[in-house]
Design an enzyme around this catalytic site. Structure first.
Site, PDB file in Angstrom:
ATOM      1  CB  THR A 236       8.485   2.711   3.755  1.00  0.00           C
ATOM      2  OG1 THR A 236       7.101   2.784   4.543  1.00  0.00           O
ATOM      3  CG2 THR A 236       8.865   4.218   3.590  1.00  0.00           C
TER       4      THR A 236
ATOM      5  CG  PHE B 233      -0.515   0.713   2.496  1.00  0.00           C
ATOM      6  CD1 PHE B 233       0.104   0.222   3.426  1.00  0.00           C
ATOM      7  CD2 PHE B 233      -0.993   1.902   2.396  1.00  0.00           C
ATOM      8  CE1 PHE B 233       0.623   0.692   4.371  1.00  0.00           C
ATOM      9  CE2 PHE B 233      -0.436   2.660   3.614  1.00  0.00           C
ATOM     10  CZ  PHE B 233       0.217   2.217   4.778  1.00  0.00           C
ATOM     11  CE  LYS B 234       4.504   1.677   4.593  1.00  0.00           C
ATOM     12  NZ  LYS B 234       3.848   0.269   5.128  1.00  0.00           N
ATOM     13  CG  ASP B 235       3.800   0.789  -4.593  1.00  0.00           C
ATOM     14  OD1 ASP B 235       4.898   1.233  -4.304  1.00  0.00           O
ATOM     15  OD2 ASP B 235       3.630  -0.439  -5.082  1.00  0.00           O
TER      16      ASP B 235
ATOM     17  CG  LEU C  16       6.376   6.190  -0.737  1.00  0.00           C
ATOM     18  CD1 LEU C  16       6.992   5.050   0.053  1.00  0.00           C
ATOM     19  CD2 LEU C  16       7.304   7.311  -0.584  1.00  0.00           C
TER      20      LEU C  16
END
Ligand SMILES: *Cc1c(COP(=O)(O)O)cnc(C)c1O
Length: 497
Positions: A147, A112-114, A117
């Site tokens: 991350t 989910f960091k995408d 980011l």
């Protein structure tokens, strides 16, 4: 709209400055002075847009010193160029009844960091152009696994930026490690530390706020910034998907416009669930926010007793991105519920004694919104197995924690509110634990054999960007001590100063 520091609200700067700086010089985090509000008519209008349209509308409420054109170009670049494998970007899928899963892992690194980011480097480049022209931005990242890779992928070869990632040597999955250590790009660096995520995060924070180091960088026309969720530019794109998920719930008829939903979030640094809180404060109708933790249950204890105490055993679990004892973003929630002086006091106490306690009054405010629970690795695996057999849905180890905590919540409260569970990673990122869950064992198989076996037994396919790692060259093998001076040496070495 200006942004103030959680530890000194007299520090007040623009959105672009907040994104460029990452963290306030006295250690506080930037938060919007006031939150923009969405009426039900606004939400209804957003429901008619696609994800890109929703993101543009929501971001323009927060990034008030960006032009419309700048926001368009950042959002299009992040979400409209095919880097997400789903056209919906963050689709809501039904699990059963009125329980739904918000799939946040369709981006290039399968976590989910995408969601944040892929857009943060674009926001940062625009921001630096406004408030720090001619300065090379040096991104320092402490990662519990996801991350790091998402930030490397987002920032690789972005002009006028460098990125250096620190990860705990024994605290990430083999797939996560491989993803980072094979990273391509001329401006990237990766280093392990002999410590856990909290050590990495504390070291990075120390280097950030060290005036001497800042001066050395400044004399080389460089400045630090952060891609961790302490950076406002990480949080604001996350608010979008909670609003979008609510819109999807309305569109699919699961709730009527104005009807309430629960959000369940597998939590580590408290960034993801904080974004849900902000969406609620903006006007998204929410019944409960349910905070799910693994055996590192410091947040469960805090949200139910008001005592935050990091003096406890640290557990390495099968949901490593949640193996955290210092949840940085909780500071922003505390600010929303109290004031800067009070937050500064608690954070001082946390840093000195590893502990603080909020008043009854604040705990009541927290309890009015948040529920919390946790589960251990065994329960996580049982949940993966059960959900796969019952619902033919394969979830990763982090998502499974949220599913289990939600089941417990539902059993103990009887709450039948339509619910959205945030799903934070593709299960193939954690093949070993997921395979053990569905097959009972993964013995004798290497990482990629496990991936193949998992695909075989579940009928799901492994995303190419993970399967292809097998043939990539490992570029980074360094490991340093967990003290900030060892980490500082690595930073200076990479920057060549
Ligand atoms: C980062 C991460 C989390 C925790 O999110 P926070 O914003 O730190 O609370 C949960 N699951 C996965 C897979 C993650 O990568």
């Amino acid at each position: 709209m200006n942004y103030v520091s959680t530890r000194n609200s007299k520090v007040s700067i623009s959105a672009s400055q907040a994104i460029t700086k990452g963290i306030s010089s006295e250690g506080g985090l930037f938060v919007p002075e006031t939150l923009p509000k969405l009426s039900l008519e606004d939400i209804s209008a957003l429901s008619k847009l696609d994800y890109v349209g929703r993101a543009k509308s929501v971001l323009s409420l927060f990034l008030t010193d960006f032009t419309e054109q700048e926001i368009d170009s950042c959002v299009n670049g992040a979400y409209a160029t095919g880097s997400f494998s789903s056209p919906a970007v963050a689709p809501v899928v039904n699990l059963e009844g009125n329980t739904n899963i918000l799939e946040l892992w369709k981006g290039p690194t399968c976590a989910f960091k995408d969601m944040a980011l892929q857009i943060l480097p674009r926001l940062m480049t625009v921001s630096a152009g406004k408030s720090a022209k001619g300065t090379e931005i040096v991104i320092l990242v402490a990662t519990s696994g996801d991350t790091g890779k998402a930030a490397l992928e987002g920032f690789k070869d972005v002009e006028n930026t460098r990125i250096l990632v620190f990860y705990p040597n024994d605290g990430v999955s083999p797939m996560q490690k491989l993803q980072m250590c094979t990273q391509e790009g001329a401006n990237v660096g990766v280093c392990a530390i002999e410590g856990n995520f909290d050590d990495a995060q504390s070291g990075v924070k120390k280097i950030f706020t060290d005036k001497r180091v800042a001066e050395i960088l400044a004399s080389n026309s460089m400045a630090f910034s952060s891609a961790n969720s302490i950076n406002w530019g990480r949080l604001v794109p996350q608010v979008v998907y909670y609003i979008s998920a609510y819109c999807d719930m309305v569109t699919s008829g699961q709730v009527e416009l104005g009807g309430k939903v629960n959000f369940v979030v597998p939590t580590g640094n408290f960034g993801n669930i904080l974004a849900a809180y902000y969406a609620m404060e903006m006007g998204v109708p929410v019944n409960r926010l349910i905070c799910a933790s693994n055996k590192n249950s410091v947040l469960t204890e805090f949200l139910t007793t008001g005592v935050y105490d990091r003096n406890r055993d640290f557990y390495t679990t099968i949901s490593p991105s949640m193996d955290i004892l210092i949840s940085s973003n909780l500071e922003r929630l505390l600010y929303a519920m109290s004031c800067d002086e009070q937050v500064a006091e608690w954070m001082e106490s946390l840093s000195k004694n590893g502990k603080y306690e909020v008043s009854k009054e604040i705990l009541e405010k927290i309890s009015a919104v948040f529920s919390a629970g946790y589960c251990d690795d065994e329960q996580t695996k049982q949940t993966i197995s059960r959900v796969f057999r019952q619902n033919n849905y394969l979830c990763d180890t982090h998502t499974a924690v949220a599913v289990k905590v939600y089941e417990d919540y539902k059993a103990s409260t009887g709450d039948a509110t339509p619910t959205v569970i945030a799903s934070t990673a593709n299960p193939f990122k954690f093949s070993k634990a997921v395979l053990e869950a569905v097959e009972g064992t993964a013995e004798g198989l290497d990482e990629f054999e496990m991936v193949e076996r998992l695909a075989e037994v579940t009928g799901e396919s492994c995303p190419a960007q993970l399967a292809n790692l097998r043939d990539k060259t490992v570029r980074f093998t360094d490991c340093c001590g967990k003290d900030s001076s060892s980490m500082e040496k690595v930073v200076m070495g990479m920057l060549g100063i």
